[in-house]
Design an enzyme around this catalytic site. Structure first.
Site, mmCIF file in Angstrom:
data_model
loop_
_atom_site.group_PDB
_atom_site.id
_atom_site.type_symbol
_atom_site.label_atom_id
_atom_site.label_comp_id
_atom_site.label_asym_id
_atom_site.label_seq_id
_atom_site.Cartn_x
_atom_site.Cartn_y
_atom_site.Cartn_z
ATOM 1 C CB THR A 1 -39.297 12.761 86.088
ATOM 2 O OG1 THR A 1 -39.846 12.921 84.787
ATOM 3 C CG2 THR A 1 -40.281 12.044 86.990
ATOM 4 C CG ASP B 1 -42.456 6.834 83.523
ATOM 5 O OD1 ASP B 1 -42.350 7.985 83.038
ATOM 6 O OD2 ASP B 1 -41.613 6.350 84.302
ATOM 7 C CB THR C 1 -36.644 9.888 86.363
ATOM 8 O OG1 THR C 1 -36.395 10.974 85.463
ATOM 9 C CG2 THR C 1 -35.311 9.328 86.848
#
Lengths: 328, 328
Positions: B191, B222, B242
């Site tokens: 991420t 998320d 992340t």
């Protein structure tokens, strides 16, 4: 907090520290402005009856030792099954005349959570949210993927016309006379939710909605966003919100109420008031929240003219209210 | 905090209160375990170069008076365009061999936010998130609805093969040898994210991801959940997370870091450490977060063996690191 001071603050519950074995349940059926017009009074009376029935069933279950998680799921299922709330059966139409539902559930003991959004054909989104929590490695499933999971798990689907109600259709027609996208000032958000403390002292929260009338397809509100519409932690409290979801997401409202209890030492009611009446209002957002804290104290807070709400605890019989003028 | 103590704590920034006109930028390209095997060292070197280029471009913009919102969007776009990170171009495959991307962005000055999930065919999800924030009444758009909005707004789409990379395909093959659903212990979450304070003192955060290899279709992590992967408030700090997204959602990690700063008086680094090293670890979650606070102090925290990360401020030249052993 002494009982007298607690009473003055309008906290319903078994005491600041929570007697062992004490339990509490608060539910809501959305916040907004009081309805008028033909049939409004009758609908409100039926709404009160439904809220009373849901509280009675929850009270029996909690008194019998049921877990808060089971009780909030069952309470939200019952509200989803009523055509009078904007969730499940009564879900409103989006801009394309379709229904896209969302829901979430959270276990305050383990912080386990499940959430679903952009659902079509699911009668009880809150139960699918619980299945995501318990049967997958994920927390949040959406759209076709969520539907495929529901099918694979054997959840029966309902046809689109299951969600058609006279009221939600009239809402859409009114909305189409207005602007595109999220309507502000709609009479009722109608989202439903439940928060509970069980006899073991465990907290849980659940929320379910049809979203906002005339919303863009694919729009997700706060009801499925863990931390926005729903949060539960045994370290602080259990929260379910209702209102203009975009503002609740931006405020991370449910988690923020818990954080004010956990870090700033506020009681649940003061925390909910700080978020709804200060933070949310500063952003221009309208809505409300229900909270049950570790001790079982319950509070309902809203900055709209009305909020369908009810509370029952092991220490106090069930009470239901709609307008702001009524006391719980 | 005295400069010496600040330095000892590893805080990079212009001072506890933030000099007027001071600016800061922190970026990440995911947390996980250090990679080994053929080509790993070369890929890591290229990763460092990309991080340096992104910091250099951001530093030029911030020094020239650009807004933190523009800078975090541009930084995340650049990381999305690299095949070396799990976002945009380098997004991993889901269980059906498809790509579903998600991203979010938040303006700490206004608490405006935009988020998108379950995206296909969108080259730069972070920009679509910003368009949702600025061009709709909504915060969160997903799936086909988000795609329809992108088309309507004239965003060019890319074909599915744009996202095919040798590395993400190998990851999927490895994942298919393992269990279904979210894989734990994958080598890299990948991420990407950015947080910044601009010369006006305004904070912003953005995050983008391809999710987890082999995830169920429709799974949302998320990165698009405001309060979990992304949060920014001028009242506290800007955060991008992340790691294993499910844990970050359950912890409401980004908002929780902000809450610890706002209500518990922790500095940004201590708040990030409390959430990543205590709360997340207690749940069994792995990952990291980058934070920039009101004063411009920047911190990168993770409980994995490595996190691709970089920081540059008006007071200190750009630094990039991958492994836990390296200091920023």
């Amino acid at each position: 907090m002494p009982a007298r001071r607690r009473a003055r603050r309008g906290l319903a519950g078994p005491g600041a520290r929570g007697a062992a074995g004490a339990w509490s349940l608060a539910i809501h059926g959305g916040a907004g402005e009081a309805r008028e017009g033909p049939g409004a009074r009758e609908a409100d009376e039926t709404r009160r009856e439904v809220l009373h029935d849901v509280l009675a069933a929850g009270a029996r279950a909690l008194a019998g030792g049921a877990s808060s998680l089971d009780v909030v799921e069952d309470a939200v299922r019952a509200l989803e099954d009523s055509p009078l709330f904007n969730a499940g059966k009564g879900a409103v139409f989006n801009a394309r005349g379709e229904h896209e539902l969302e829901a979430s559930i959270m276990d305050g003991r383990t912080l386990a959570a499940g959430a679903v959004a952009n659902l079509r054909g699911i009668k009880n989104p809150v139960t699918l949210a619980r299945w995501v929590m318990e049967r997958t490695a994920h927390v949040y499933l959406e759209g076709e993927g969520a539907l495929a999971f529901a099918r694979e798990q054997g959840m029966p689907l309902v046809a689109p016309d299951y969600f058609w109600t006279e009221e939600s259709w009239s809402e859409l027609k009114r909305a189409r006379l207005g602007a595109r996208g999220a309507r502000t000032g709609q009479p009722w958000s109608g989202t439903v939710g439940a928060v509970a403390r069980d006899r073991d002292g465990d907290l849980a929260a659940a929320t379910s909605t049809g979203g906002t009338t005339g919303k863009l397809p694919g729009r997700v509100g706060d009801s499925s966003v863990i931390g926005a519409g729903t949060y539960a932690s045994n370290a602080s409290c259990a929260v379910s919100c209702t209102g203009q979801g975009e503002y609740f997401i931006r405020a991370a409202a449910a988690r923020d109420i818990c954080a004010l209890v956990e870090y700033a030492g506020l009681d649940a009611r003061a925390a909910a008031r700080a978020v709804i009446h200060k933070k949310l209002e500063r952003l221009g957002g309208r809505g409300g929240a229900i909270v049950v804290d570790r001790a079982g104290a319950a509070a309902c807070t809203f900055n709209t003219g009305a909020m369908a709400r009810g509370v029952v605890t092991s220490a106090r019989r069930a009470r239901v209210a709609l307008s702001a003028a009524e006391r719980l």
